[in-house]
Motif scaffolding. Structure first.
Motif, PDB file in Angstrom:
ATOM      1  N   ALA A  71      69.366-111.868  49.915  1.00  0.00           N
ATOM      2  CA  ALA A  71      70.508-112.474  50.622  1.00  0.00           C
ATOM      3  C   ALA A  71      71.414-111.356  51.097  1.00  0.00           C
ATOM      4  CB  ALA A  71      71.265-113.396  49.671  1.00  0.00           C
ATOM      5  N   ARG A  72      72.311-111.703  52.010  1.00  0.00           N
ATOM      6  CA  ARG A  72      73.344-110.745  52.411  1.00  0.00           C
ATOM      7  C   ARG A  72      74.652-111.275  51.821  1.00  0.00           C
ATOM      8  NH1 ARG A  72      70.675-107.741  56.377  1.00  0.00           N
ATOM      9  NH2 ARG A  72      69.290-108.887  57.728  1.00  0.00           N
ATOM     10  N   SER A  73      75.165-110.590  50.790  1.00  0.00           N
ATOM     11  CA  SER A  73      76.333-111.103  50.063  1.00  0.00           C
ATOM     12  C   SER A  73      77.636-110.583  50.659  1.00  0.00           C
ATOM     13  CB  SER A  73      76.238-110.678  48.596  1.00  0.00           C
ATOM     14  OG  SER A  73      77.447-110.926  47.936  1.00  0.00           O
ATOM     15  N   GLY A 124      64.206-100.281  51.612  1.00  0.00           N
ATOM     16  CA  GLY A 124      63.362-101.382  52.072  1.00  0.00           C
ATOM     17  C   GLY A 124      63.983-102.047  53.292  1.00  0.00           C
ATOM     18  N   THR A 125      63.448-101.763  54.446  1.00  0.00           N
ATOM     19  CA  THR A 125      63.893-102.417  55.688  1.00  0.00           C
ATOM     20  C   THR A 125      62.900-102.124  56.800  1.00  0.00           C
ATOM     21  OG1 THR A 125      65.510-102.354  57.497  1.00  0.00           O
ATOM     22  CG2 THR A 125      65.491-100.447  56.072  1.00  0.00           C
ATOM     23  N   ILE A 126      62.661-103.109  57.647  1.00  0.00           N
ATOM     24  CA  ILE A 126      61.724-102.873  58.767  1.00  0.00           C
ATOM     25  C   ILE A 126      62.346-101.987  59.846  1.00  0.00           C
ATOM     26  CG2 ILE A 126      60.510-105.073  58.438  1.00  0.00           C
ATOM     27  CD1 ILE A 126      62.000-105.949  61.125  1.00  0.00           C
ATOM     28  N   ASP A 127      63.668-101.749  59.756  1.00  0.00           N
ATOM     29  CA  ASP A 127      64.365-101.041  60.844  1.00  0.00           C
ATOM     30  C   ASP A 127      64.135 -99.534  60.852  1.00  0.00           C
ATOM     31  OD1 ASP A 127      65.445-103.495  61.562  1.00  0.00           O
ATOM     32  OD2 ASP A 127      67.266-103.198  60.371  1.00  0.00           O
ATOM     33  N   ASN A 128      63.758 -98.966  59.732  1.00  0.00           N
ATOM     34  CA  ASN A 128      63.628 -97.501  59.574  1.00  0.00           C
ATOM     35  C   ASN A 128      64.920 -96.797  60.006  1.00  0.00           C
ATOM     36  OD1 ASN A 128      61.909 -95.482  58.554  1.00  0.00           O
ATOM     37  ND2 ASN A 128      61.546 -94.709  60.609  1.00  0.00           N
ATOM     38  N   VAL A 168      62.133-106.398  70.424  1.00  0.00           N
ATOM     39  CA  VAL A 168      61.802-106.161  69.016  1.00  0.00           C
ATOM     40  C   VAL A 168      63.080-105.917  68.216  1.00  0.00           C
ATOM     41  CG1 VAL A 168      59.564-105.163  69.680  1.00  0.00           C
ATOM     42  CG2 VAL A 168      61.464-103.643  69.157  1.00  0.00           C
ATOM     43  N   MET A 169      62.976-106.060  66.900  1.00  0.00           N
ATOM     44  CA  MET A 169      64.138-105.856  66.027  1.00  0.00           C
ATOM     45  C   MET A 169      64.414-104.359  65.833  1.00  0.00           C
ATOM     46  SD  MET A 169      63.941-108.733  63.062  1.00  0.00           S
ATOM     47  CE  MET A 169      64.655-110.356  63.314  1.00  0.00           C
ATOM     48  N   GLY A 170      65.339-104.059  64.939  1.00  0.00           N
ATOM     49  CA  GLY A 170      65.683-102.669  64.643  1.00  0.00           C
ATOM     50  C   GLY A 170      67.167-102.473  64.419  1.00  0.00           C
ATOM     51  N   ARG A 171      67.925-103.549  64.593  1.00  0.00           N
ATOM     52  CA  ARG A 171      69.393-103.489  64.468  1.00  0.00           C
ATOM     53  C   ARG A 171      69.942-102.451  65.463  1.00  0.00           C
ATOM     54  NH1 ARG A 171      72.450-105.946  60.462  1.00  0.00           N
ATOM     55  NH2 ARG A 171      70.628-106.320  59.213  1.00  0.00           N
ATOM     56  N   HIS A 172      70.484-101.300  64.990  1.00  0.00           N
ATOM     57  CA  HIS A 172      71.020-100.326  65.951  1.00  0.00           C
ATOM     58  C   HIS A 172      70.079 -99.139  66.117  1.00  0.00           C
ATOM     59  CE1 HIS A 172      74.574-102.687  65.657  1.00  0.00           C
ATOM     60  NE2 HIS A 172      74.653-102.467  64.355  1.00  0.00           N
ATOM     61  N   ALA A 221      64.418-102.677  72.525  1.00  0.00           N
ATOM     62  CA  ALA A 221      65.030-102.791  71.192  1.00  0.00           C
ATOM     63  C   ALA A 221      66.187-103.790  71.269  1.00  0.00           C
ATOM     64  CB  ALA A 221      65.539-101.431  70.737  1.00  0.00           C
ATOM     65  N   GLU A 222      66.305-104.627  70.248  1.00  0.00           N
ATOM     66  CA  GLU A 222      67.356-105.663  70.263  1.00  0.00           C
ATOM     67  C   GLU A 222      68.740-105.013  70.416  1.00  0.00           C
ATOM     68  OE1 GLU A 222      67.845-107.835  66.601  1.00  0.00           O
ATOM     69  OE2 GLU A 222      67.598-106.050  65.371  1.00  0.00           O
ATOM     70  N   GLY A 223      69.606-105.706  71.092  1.00  0.00           N
ATOM     71  CA  GLY A 223      70.992-105.253  71.213  1.00  0.00           C
ATOM     72  C   GLY A 223      71.250-104.307  72.372  1.00  0.00           C
ATOM     73  N   GLY A 248      61.428-111.700  67.232  1.00  0.00           N
ATOM     74  CA  GLY A 248      62.239-112.283  66.159  1.00  0.00           C
ATOM     75  C   GLY A 248      61.693-112.054  64.757  1.00  0.00           C
ATOM     76  N   HIS A 249      61.894-113.035  63.887  1.00  0.00           N
ATOM     77  CA  HIS A 249      61.630-112.842  62.455  1.00  0.00           C
ATOM     78  C   HIS A 249      60.160-112.734  62.080  1.00  0.00           C
ATOM     79  CE1 HIS A 249      65.885-113.773  62.262  1.00  0.00           C
ATOM     80  NE2 HIS A 249      65.867-113.192  61.078  1.00  0.00           N
ATOM     81  N   VAL A 250      59.280-112.992  63.048  1.00  0.00           N
ATOM     82  CA  VAL A 250      57.857-112.799  62.751  1.00  0.00           C
ATOM     83  C   VAL A 250      57.631-111.333  62.314  1.00  0.00           C
ATOM     84  CG1 VAL A 250      57.138-112.177  65.110  1.00  0.00           C
ATOM     85  CG2 VAL A 250      55.549-113.359  63.638  1.00  0.00           C
ATOM     86  N   GLN A 251      58.502-110.444  62.809  1.00  0.00           N
ATOM     87  CA  GLN A 251      58.375-109.008  62.486  1.00  0.00           C
ATOM     88  C   GLN A 251      58.702-108.708  61.032  1.00  0.00           C
ATOM     89  OE1 GLN A 251      60.261-106.682  66.119  1.00  0.00           O
ATOM     90  NE2 GLN A 251      61.051-108.750  65.993  1.00  0.00           N
ATOM     91  N   ARG A 252      59.333-109.622  60.346  1.00  0.00           N
ATOM     92  CA  ARG A 252      59.728-109.357  58.960  1.00  0.00           C
ATOM     93  C   ARG A 252      58.676-109.827  57.949  1.00  0.00           C
ATOM     94  NH1 ARG A 252      65.658-110.012  59.030  1.00  0.00           N
ATOM     95  NH2 ARG A 252      65.524-111.263  57.171  1.00  0.00           N
ATOM     96  N   GLY A 253      57.681-110.604  58.453  1.00  0.00           N
ATOM     97  CA  GLY A 253      56.725-111.182  57.503  1.00  0.00           C
ATOM     98  C   GLY A 253      55.384-110.471  57.527  1.00  0.00           C
TER      99      GLY A 253
END
Ligand code: F6P
Length: 319
Positions: A71-73, A124-128, A168-172, A221-223, A248-253
């Motif tokens: 989760a993101r708390s 642990g993150t797909i973003d590297n 694709v994802m990657g945040r920033h 890249a997203e954003g 989207g989230h398919v990249q996380r699974g």
């Protein structure tokens, strides 16, 4: 140390389960007890904590996601929440904690370390997007997922003579776009680390057309830009029909790649060993082929360099 805890936090990443399995079995092999904390720092605040044994981690090495949940708390970002979290860990007899996650998760881990809970971080993150380590767990599996999609989109784009924008994802961070774009043979790669120009993309589309290329794959890249706007502009200015696929989230699974399983196994075991030796405030990384250690504060402050030579190579090869 008699009892340690383990949690996964932030976005899930394939390979987290390999790290959990290795940490649990190494802790048990070293005569320690290990407690699983469900759903990251959120679960910690709720005392969602259970005793793990050798069977708790059976049959998980190949599974995507995280068996602990994540989760993101928001509460845990505040000093009050962190103090309460440290107290809960102490109440459960947990003296050391393994945190598997990204930057935000490490900030919480550092706060716990300052509050006297011995803490080790595993990236642990797909973003590297963690600059202190060459690779994070989950990144290579996400690349595989993206290049699988790129291959399929290439087939249909060629059949119809279309271009396609693949977000694709990657945040920033542009790493996922760059590595998967290069591995997938994309014609254009758009990343936050470089300004992009529609003119350049259109030029490449036209150049490809002239030499008989039927498709044009644009990995975005997203954003960085709205994929639908990019597609519309490319289509209007090149005259080539341009579709959009947001992965989207398919990249996380997905089942973790061999690399992510290996990184998870090695780092999970190392984290448990470090806690056995009463170490704290350490982030594990993988740099120049070696497992490395830096402090958690360094880990969040080091800004990694974008791989310019790979970016150049991708551009040269796509011409
Ligand atoms: O950090 C992993 C990541 O998948 C990013 O690539 C993406 O920007 C974000 O998480 C999405 O977050 P959420 O799953 O909360 O929508």
């Amino acid at each position: 140390m008699k009892t340690i805890g383990i949690l996964t936090s932030g976005g899930d990443a394939p390979g987290m389960n390999s790290a959990i399995r290795a940490a649990v079995r190494t802790a048990l092999n070293n005569g320690m007890r290990i407690k699983g904390i469900r759903n990251g720092y959120d679960g910690l605040m709720k005392g969602d904590i259970y005793e793990m044994n050798v069977s708790s981690v059976a049959d998980i090495i190949h599974k995507g996601g995280t068996i602990l949940g994540t989760a993101r708390s928001t509460e845990f970002k505040e000093a009050e929440g962190q103090k309460r979290g440290a107290q809960i860990l102490t109440d459960y007899g947990i003296e050391g904690l393994i945190v598997i996650g990204g930057d935000g998760s490490y900030k919480g881990a550092k706060a716990l370390s300052d509050l006297g809970i011995k803490t080790i971080g595993i990236p642990g993150t797909i973003d590297n997007d963690m600059g202190y380590t060459d690779f994070t767990i989950g990144f290579f599996t996400a690349i595989e997922t993206v290049i699988d999609a790129i291959g399929k989109l290439r087939d249909t784009s060629s059949s119809h003579g279309r271009a396609v924008v693949i977000e694709v994802m990657g945040r920033h961070c542009g790493d996922l776009a760059l590595f998967s774009g290069l591995a997938g043979g994309a014609e254009s790669i758009i990343v936050p680390e470089h300004k992009f120009s529609i003119d350049e993309i259109v030029e490449k589309v036209n150049h490809g057309r002239k030499r008989g290329k039927l498709h044009h794959l644009i990995v975005l890249a997203e954003g960085v830009g709205n994929p639908y706007t990019v597609a519309k502009e490319v289509e209007e200015r090149s005259g080539v029909e341009t579709k959009v696929t947001v992965l989207g989230h398919v990249q996380r699974g997905g089942s973790p790649s061999a690399t992510d399983r290996l990184l998870g196994s090695i780092m999970g075991a190392k984290a448990a060993e470090l806690l056995k030796d009463e170490k704290t405030n350490i982030a594990l990384g993988y740099t120049n082929g070696q497992i490395t250690q830096v402090s958690l504060d360094e880990a969040v402050s080091i800004k990694g360099d974008f791989n310019e030579s790979l970016y150049e190579l991708a551009n040269k090869l796509s011409k």
